[in-house]
Write a protein that holds these residues in place. Sequence first.
Motif, PDB file in Angstrom:
ATOM      1  N   CYS A 125     -19.040 -14.933  -2.929  1.00 28.50           N
ATOM      2  CA  CYS A 125     -18.888 -16.018  -1.852  1.00 28.50           C
ATOM      3  C   CYS A 125     -17.516 -15.863  -1.482  1.00 28.50           C
ATOM      4  N   LYS A 126     -16.862 -15.482  -0.493  1.00 24.08           N
ATOM      5  CA  LYS A 126     -15.665 -15.205   0.208  1.00 24.08           C
ATOM      6  C   LYS A 126     -14.980 -16.711   0.285  1.00 24.08           C
ATOM      7  N   ARG A 127     -15.350 -17.650   0.731  1.00 27.17           N
ATOM      8  CA  ARG A 127     -14.524 -18.783   1.129  1.00 27.17           C
ATOM      9  C   ARG A 127     -14.620 -19.657  -0.347  1.00 27.17           C
ATOM     10  N   ILE A 128     -15.289 -19.573  -1.188  1.00 25.57           N
ATOM     11  CA  ILE A 128     -15.323 -20.673  -2.171  1.00 25.57           C
ATOM     12  C   ILE A 128     -13.894 -20.946  -3.131  1.00 25.57           C
ATOM     13  N   ILE A 129     -13.523 -22.133  -3.164  1.00 23.92           N
ATOM     14  CA  ILE A 129     -12.228 -22.300  -3.846  1.00 23.92           C
ATOM     15  C   ILE A 129     -12.418 -22.896  -5.060  1.00 23.92           C
TER      16      ILE A 129
END
Length: 659
Positions: free
Chosen positions: A529-533
């Motif tokens: 998941c590229k955007r998960i912070i």
Amino acid sequence: MVQLKHFHVVECKVVEEIVLMENLGEEEITPKVLFPRLECLKLNDLPMLKRFCIGSNINFPSLTVLHIEKCPILKSFIASSGIMVRQEIKEMDIDDHTAMHPLFNEEVAFPSLGVLEISYMDNLQIIWPNDFAVDSFCKLEIMKVEFCEKLISIFQSNILTRFQSLETLTLTNCGLLQEVFELQGLDFKETHAVTTIQLKVLLLINLPKMKHVWNKDPQGFFSFQHLEVINAVGCHNLKSLFPASMAKSLMQLENLGIFDCGLEEIVAGEEGEKAIARFRFPQVTVLLLIDLPGLKWFYPGVHTSEWPMLREMCMFGCEKVETLASGLSSFQETLQEGQLNISIQQPFFLVEEAVFPNLETLRLMNNQSIKEIWHGKLLGECFCKLKVLEVIICSNKSFSLSSFLQKLDSLEKLVLINSFLEEIFTYEEILQLGKHARILTQLKELKLSQLPMLTHLWKEDIEPSSIFQNLETLELSQCGKLKALVPSAVSFQNLTNMEVSECHGLIYLVTSTAAKSLVQLKKLSVSGCKRIIEIVASEGGEVNDVINFCKLAYLKLENLPNLTNFCSGSYSFEFPSLEEVIVEQCPEMKIFSHGVKSTPKLQRVKTTDEDEWHGKLDLNTTVHLVWEYTMTMPFVQSNVYIMYFTHFQYKYFLASTKS
């Protein structure tokens, strides 16, 4: 040889004949018994074999199993002697290349034969003669024919009465076979006692030229009412499976599977039939229709069908089926409204009442033309016990499951794959049902994959549904527009397994409120998941606010390039059951979380496929050491997210922490 019971001849490259008979010039009147106690005879890989022997009126009284394989020039099992001498027979072998010889003829008798297997007979064209020895083949129960590329037919009508004991028939890879039961010669005007064939299992595999199983309706002459299992695979020329009258008599049928065939209909239409045809299959439990691009309907005329014991149904690659099922009255009303038959696609099933009362599993895969699953008013009754629903590759944007799902009170597993659905439920319909609407209350497993237009599992402003209360497994993958799993008010109190991958719209996984409900969670995996912070999003909790993942034993965080930590808030986390943690390719993750209180059972922290940390380091220290070492390694670039530790380096870091 009198006591011989098993006789196997294998890989003899020059053998032309098995038994050399004497007194060839004499006509045998009384039966000659060969091997009176022989029970099993196998002839395998004999490239020069022309015959078993030469003779007449020969009997194998005890033979129960006969296996013939890879005997390419074998013409007749027993070559008739008559008044010919051996030299004359040799001349016949040399000159006769085009004549069709049956493998068995009236010169040989098998009164006890129960199993017959024939395979890799390259030149075999006919198995049976027009006449048999008395009592021959009457006890045959199992017959298998494989890789006989020139075989053109199996049973002719004039000999079929001899095979009343046949129970299992398997035909595989016979490239020229056009029909199994050749009944064209029957005179249907004669009165005739019906012969019941005991056939229970019929397997038809890779018969590309086969046009018919029965090339004429056997009604009035032969009955196949004992059939239990029918599987057809790779029969590309087959347009229908059953004659109509025969389909109405299949009271014992339990399993029907058709794969990769050219079928347009399951049951062939009856000429001149105007009345409503009625089909009932009281014992069928499994119906599999897979990769049938030409299939349009079950039966071409107006009909009804009943499946009271059906438990599993799968339709895969049936693009011409637009509607799975419809009530008969609804379909007739549509016709009466002036819409011509030519302009309307008949549903696959037409029914009058609850015809799927025991259906538990329904799989619809690659049905790109399906516009609706059900059209009519009997939905709740017909699928009242459905537990598993899988819908795969339904790319038509007008496709909707909402009204269908609302009626499935017993559904336990829902799988949706590769669809352009923007929402699983039509919320306007849910609002009309009122505040206390109960939808999918028994759902335990939800799997959503390749849904690029899906934006939410449940809308924020819609009252939380009971759909998630009993959920045990949640798997999400490749749902790129998904911004959040569920609103904060949704509870996951029974969830044990959560796996999320390649959902690039997610900034966090769950809110802290939803996280507190995960008291049963045992496995959590988040990857790609590229955007998960962060995994748990802060909602302003205080330092003393504790979130206890009391049963979580396995945690995997992989390929999350923007993940900074498990939670950025000031919550305290307890992991009393955590045993294994995997953290890979998370280059921004400097520490696990600020508020980790305890991990008493943690045995292993994995950072790559090769590295296992067995020491007593806490999560924060371990994750920070991994991050620090990665940042200081000269060969690691900022765009490469690989963490590599040798055994020596692991020992060095472990020693440095102790000092």
